[in-house]
Design a protein around this motif. Structure first.
Motif, PDB file in Angstrom:
ATOM      1  N   GLU A 174      -5.176   0.541   3.748  1.00 38.74           N
ATOM      2  CA  GLU A 174      -4.403   0.240   2.662  1.00 38.74           C
ATOM      3  C   GLU A 174      -3.019   0.342   2.694  1.00 38.74           C
ATOM      4  OE1 GLU A 174      -5.884  -0.169  -0.182  1.00 38.74           O
ATOM      5  OE2 GLU A 174      -7.873   0.524   0.081  1.00 38.74           O
ATOM      6  N   PRO A 175      -2.261  -0.530   3.784  1.00 35.81           N
ATOM      7  CA  PRO A 175      -1.047  -0.603   4.216  1.00 35.81           C
ATOM      8  C   PRO A 175       0.059  -0.791   3.038  1.00 35.81           C
ATOM      9  CG  PRO A 175      -1.965  -2.536   5.091  1.00 35.81           C
ATOM     10  CD  PRO A 175      -3.197  -1.548   4.386  1.00 35.81           C
ATOM     11  N   THR A 176      -0.321  -1.628   2.232  1.00 33.36           N
ATOM     12  CA  THR A 176       0.631  -2.143   1.137  1.00 33.36           C
ATOM     13  C   THR A 176       0.437  -1.077  -0.076  1.00 33.36           C
ATOM     14  OG1 THR A 176      -1.074  -3.515  -0.166  1.00 33.36           O
ATOM     15  CG2 THR A 176       0.122  -4.753   1.506  1.00 33.36           C
ATOM     16  N   GLN A 177      -0.279  -0.045  -0.053  1.00 31.27           N
ATOM     17  CA  GLN A 177      -0.085   0.813  -1.033  1.00 31.27           C
ATOM     18  C   GLN A 177       1.178   1.458  -1.223  1.00 31.27           C
ATOM     19  OE1 GLN A 177      -3.584   3.743  -1.232  1.00 31.27           O
ATOM     20  NE2 GLN A 177      -1.948   5.258  -1.344  1.00 31.27           N
ATOM     21  N   GLY A 178       1.711   1.454  -2.392  1.00 32.17           N
ATOM     22  CA  GLY A 178       3.156   1.951  -2.518  1.00 32.17           C
ATOM     23  C   GLY A 178       4.171   1.026  -2.245  1.00 32.17           C
ATOM     24  N   LEU A 179       3.875  -0.238  -1.772  1.00 28.74           N
ATOM     25  CA  LEU A 179       4.850  -1.230  -1.541  1.00 28.74           C
ATOM     26  C   LEU A 179       5.473  -2.057  -2.669  1.00 28.74           C
ATOM     27  CD1 LEU A 179       4.164  -2.427   2.070  1.00 28.74           C
ATOM     28  CD2 LEU A 179       5.530  -0.453   1.393  1.00 28.74           C
ATOM     29  N   SER A 180       6.742  -2.477  -2.753  1.00 29.51           N
ATOM     30  CA  SER A 180       7.277  -3.204  -3.797  1.00 29.51           C
ATOM     31  C   SER A 180       6.719  -4.720  -3.296  1.00 29.51           C
ATOM     32  CB  SER A 180       8.756  -3.305  -3.941  1.00 29.51           C
ATOM     33  OG  SER A 180       9.106  -3.568  -2.425  1.00 29.51           O
ATOM     34  N   ASP A 181       7.079  -5.593  -4.240  1.00 28.85           N
ATOM     35  CA  ASP A 181       6.652  -6.865  -4.156  1.00 28.85           C
ATOM     36  C   ASP A 181       7.383  -7.488  -2.772  1.00 28.85           C
ATOM     37  OD1 ASP A 181       4.769  -6.864  -6.086  1.00 28.85           O
ATOM     38  OD2 ASP A 181       6.402  -7.817  -7.421  1.00 28.85           O
ATOM     39  N   GLY A 182       8.813  -7.032  -2.863  1.00 27.10           N
ATOM     40  CA  GLY A 182       9.437  -7.778  -1.536  1.00 27.10           C
ATOM     41  C   GLY A 182       8.783  -7.153  -0.275  1.00 27.10           C
ATOM     42  N   GLU A 183       8.565  -5.819  -0.181  1.00 28.70           N
ATOM     43  CA  GLU A 183       8.074  -5.300   0.872  1.00 28.70           C
ATOM     44  C   GLU A 183       6.905  -5.602   1.311  1.00 28.70           C
ATOM     45  OE1 GLU A 183      10.172  -0.524   0.620  1.00 28.70           O
ATOM     46  OE2 GLU A 183       8.248  -1.303  -0.585  1.00 28.70           O
ATOM     47  N   ILE A 184       5.978  -6.208   0.545  1.00 27.08           N
ATOM     48  CA  ILE A 184       4.613  -6.650   0.668  1.00 27.08           C
ATOM     49  C   ILE A 184       4.879  -7.921   1.228  1.00 27.08           C
ATOM     50  CG2 ILE A 184       2.672  -7.775  -0.290  1.00 27.08           C
ATOM     51  CD1 ILE A 184       2.458  -5.598  -2.378  1.00 27.08           C
ATOM     52  N   ASP A 185       5.731  -8.954   0.862  1.00 27.65           N
ATOM     53  CA  ASP A 185       6.210 -10.074   1.624  1.00 27.65           C
ATOM     54  C   ASP A 185       6.453  -9.864   2.793  1.00 27.65           C
ATOM     55  OD1 ASP A 185       5.507 -11.676  -0.912  1.00 27.65           O
ATOM     56  OD2 ASP A 185       7.769 -11.835  -1.366  1.00 27.65           O
ATOM     57  N   ASN A 186       7.406  -9.039   3.046  1.00 23.45           N
ATOM     58  CA  ASN A 186       7.875  -8.719   4.612  1.00 23.45           C
ATOM     59  C   ASN A 186       6.502  -8.110   5.289  1.00 23.45           C
ATOM     60  OD1 ASN A 186      10.431  -9.478   4.049  1.00 23.45           O
ATOM     61  ND2 ASN A 186      11.090  -7.135   3.603  1.00 23.45           N
ATOM     62  N   PHE A 187       5.919  -7.407   4.825  1.00 23.52           N
ATOM     63  CA  PHE A 187       4.632  -6.896   5.489  1.00 23.52           C
ATOM     64  C   PHE A 187       3.732  -8.031   5.976  1.00 23.52           C
ATOM     65  CE2 PHE A 187       0.250  -5.951   5.008  1.00 23.52           C
ATOM     66  CZ  PHE A 187      -0.137  -4.832   6.275  1.00 23.52           C
ATOM     67  N   CYS A 188       3.377  -8.792   4.877  1.00 25.07           N
ATOM     68  CA  CYS A 188       2.598 -10.065   5.458  1.00 25.07           C
ATOM     69  C   CYS A 188       3.308 -10.909   6.533  1.00 25.07           C
ATOM     70  CB  CYS A 188       2.483 -10.863   4.262  1.00 25.07           C
ATOM     71  SG  CYS A 188       1.561 -10.198   2.765  1.00 25.07           S
ATOM     72  N   ALA A 189       4.464 -10.861   6.720  1.00 23.83           N
ATOM     73  CA  ALA A 189       5.063 -11.688   7.538  1.00 23.83           C
ATOM     74  C   ALA A 189       4.923 -10.833   8.845  1.00 23.83           C
ATOM     75  CB  ALA A 189       6.594 -11.945   7.651  1.00 23.83           C
ATOM     76  N   LEU A 190       4.980  -9.625   8.744  1.00 19.16           N
ATOM     77  CA  LEU A 190       4.879  -8.893  10.047  1.00 19.16           C
ATOM     78  C   LEU A 190       3.487  -8.839  10.364  1.00 19.16           C
ATOM     79  CD1 LEU A 190       5.722  -6.474  11.654  1.00 19.16           C
ATOM     80  CD2 LEU A 190       5.233  -4.951  10.045  1.00 19.16           C
ATOM     81  N   ILE A 203      -8.120  -2.977   5.898  1.00 15.72           N
ATOM     82  CA  ILE A 203      -8.552  -2.545   4.700  1.00 15.72           C
ATOM     83  C   ILE A 203      -7.728  -2.606   3.430  1.00 15.72           C
ATOM     84  CG2 ILE A 203      -9.699  -0.630   3.682  1.00 15.72           C
ATOM     85  CD1 ILE A 203      -9.545  -0.894   7.404  1.00 15.72           C
ATOM     86  N   GLU A 204      -7.845  -3.208   2.595  1.00 15.42           N
ATOM     87  CA  GLU A 204      -6.864  -3.533   1.705  1.00 15.42           C
ATOM     88  C   GLU A 204      -7.730  -3.608   0.207  1.00 15.42           C
ATOM     89  OE1 GLU A 204      -3.923  -3.583  -0.245  1.00 15.42           O
ATOM     90  OE2 GLU A 204      -3.400  -3.548   1.895  1.00 15.42           O
ATOM     91  N   HIS A 205      -7.008  -3.275  -0.890  1.00 10.56           N
ATOM     92  CA  HIS A 205      -7.373  -3.500  -2.548  1.00 10.56           C
ATOM     93  C   HIS A 205      -6.403  -4.724  -2.836  1.00 10.56           C
ATOM     94  CE1 HIS A 205      -9.187   0.464  -2.592  1.00 10.56           C
ATOM     95  NE2 HIS A 205      -9.936  -0.164  -3.346  1.00 10.56           N
ATOM     96  N   ASN A 206      -5.443  -4.944  -2.445  1.00  9.10           N
ATOM     97  CA  ASN A 206      -4.475  -6.151  -3.037  1.00  9.10           C
ATOM     98  C   ASN A 206      -4.929  -7.397  -2.639  1.00  9.10           C
ATOM     99  OD1 ASN A 206      -2.455  -8.088  -3.165  1.00  9.10           O
ATOM    100  ND2 ASN A 206      -0.818  -6.342  -3.366  1.00  9.10           N
ATOM    101  N   MET A 207      -5.865  -7.946  -3.572  1.00  8.65           N
ATOM    102  CA  MET A 207      -6.541  -9.162  -3.142  1.00  8.65           C
ATOM    103  C   MET A 207      -5.678 -10.256  -2.879  1.00  8.65           C
ATOM    104  SD  MET A 207      -9.489  -8.057  -2.894  1.00  8.65           S
ATOM    105  CE  MET A 207     -10.179  -9.813  -2.186  1.00  8.65           C
ATOM    106  N   PRO A 208      -4.649 -10.499  -3.549  1.00 11.74           N
ATOM    107  CA  PRO A 208      -3.774 -11.525  -3.200  1.00 11.74           C
ATOM    108  C   PRO A 208      -3.182 -11.453  -1.651  1.00 11.74           C
ATOM    109  CG  PRO A 208      -3.002 -11.227  -5.174  1.00 11.74           C
ATOM    110  CD  PRO A 208      -4.099  -9.844  -4.857  1.00 11.74           C
ATOM    111  N   VAL A 209      -3.064 -10.249  -1.216  1.00 15.47           N
ATOM    112  CA  VAL A 209      -2.588 -10.113   0.366  1.00 15.47           C
ATOM    113  C   VAL A 209      -3.868 -10.490   1.243  1.00 15.47           C
ATOM    114  CG1 VAL A 209      -1.948  -8.231   1.882  1.00 15.47           C
ATOM    115  CG2 VAL A 209      -0.719  -8.453  -0.134  1.00 15.47           C
TER     116      VAL A 209
END
Length: 248
Positions: A174-190, A203-209
């Motif tokens: 669940e790495p994107t839990q609590g992240l903002s949209d901008g932080e999620i974009d950076n996370f995906c690039a990472l 393991i992730e609930h955010n289906m777009p991610v």
């Protein structure tokens, strides 16, 4: 060259009394892929990856990593073999600086590589720590105490700690839990960047991610594998839609 199996399980199970949290799971992960694990709350996802990382022992079944049976190896031994796991709830050391948090992981990796000599090069430790912080975008916050960082930055710090171990397999819970949209974009690039050198289990609930990152997806439900396939396969799977409330 065909991809090789990095990790596999056979009949893997974990029961808590009458609850079959993970039940007879056969699973295979190829070197170099980004695999997502999805499913409803209570499907057994975190229990499953805890079995993979050695944080809990199975009731039955086996886990193999790089062709070796690691079923009874505790978590610290699996870390040494190349499995790093970032938690669903952040597990940084709040009173230590961001730099020192990552340096502890680097030190662990260097000690593993040093073997019997036990010698650690202080300059190399510093360089590798700075590189890990830079990779997740926290180099400017290296002197700040981890407990004062925002939640999103603490998540990134934990990923840096995992990367510092130079893992062959990085498990992200669940790495994107609590992240903002901008932080999620950076996370995906990472994640895309990390995938150049490590296999990733997400393991992730955010289906777009999930749909954006995963090469393949495994769906758990009631502790068992309901379906596996490409994002397109999973998106169109009627059984998955029924079990996961149409979320995919």
């Amino acid at each position: 060259m065909d991809p090789v199996t990095l990790l596999s399980t056979k009949g893997l199970s974990r029961h808590f009394g009458g609850l079959k949290a993970v039940n007879n799971v056969d699973f295979s992960l190829k070197t170099g892929e980004i695999r997502a694990i999805i499913g409803p709350n209570g499907a057994g996802k975190t229990t499953f990856v805890s079995l993979l990382s050695g944080r809990i022992e199975p009731s039955a079944g086996t886990v193999e990593f790089m062709g070796r049976d690691v079923t009874r190896d505790p978590a610290f031994k699996r870390v040494r073999q190349g499995i790093a796991y970032t938690f669903q709830i952040t597990s940084v050391y709040p009173t230590l600086s961001a730099f020192d948090n990552v340096a502890l992981s680097v030190q662990s990796a260097l000690q593993r590589d040093a073997g019997l000599s036990g010698h650690i090069d202080g300059k190399r430790l510093k360089t590798l720590t700075e590189q890990a912080l830079t990779k997740v975008g926290l180099q400017s916050r290296s002197a700040e105490k981890a407990g004062t960082l925002s939640y999103g930055h603490q998540r990134l710090l934990e990923i840096a700690m995992g990367l510092a171990l130079e893992p062959k397999l990085l498990i992200l819970d669940e790495p994107t839990q609590g992240l903002s949209d901008g932080e999620i974009d950076n996370f995906c690039a990472l994640v895309k960047d990390i995938a150049r050198t490590a296999t990733i289990l997400l393991i992730e609930h955010n289906m777009p991610v999930v749909m954006r990152l995963a090469d393949s997806i495994t769906v758990l439900n009631f502790g068992q594998i309901l379906a596996s396939g490409t994002p397109e396969d999973i998106r169109s799977n009627a059984a998955v839609q029924a079990a996961y409330l149409g979320a995919v």
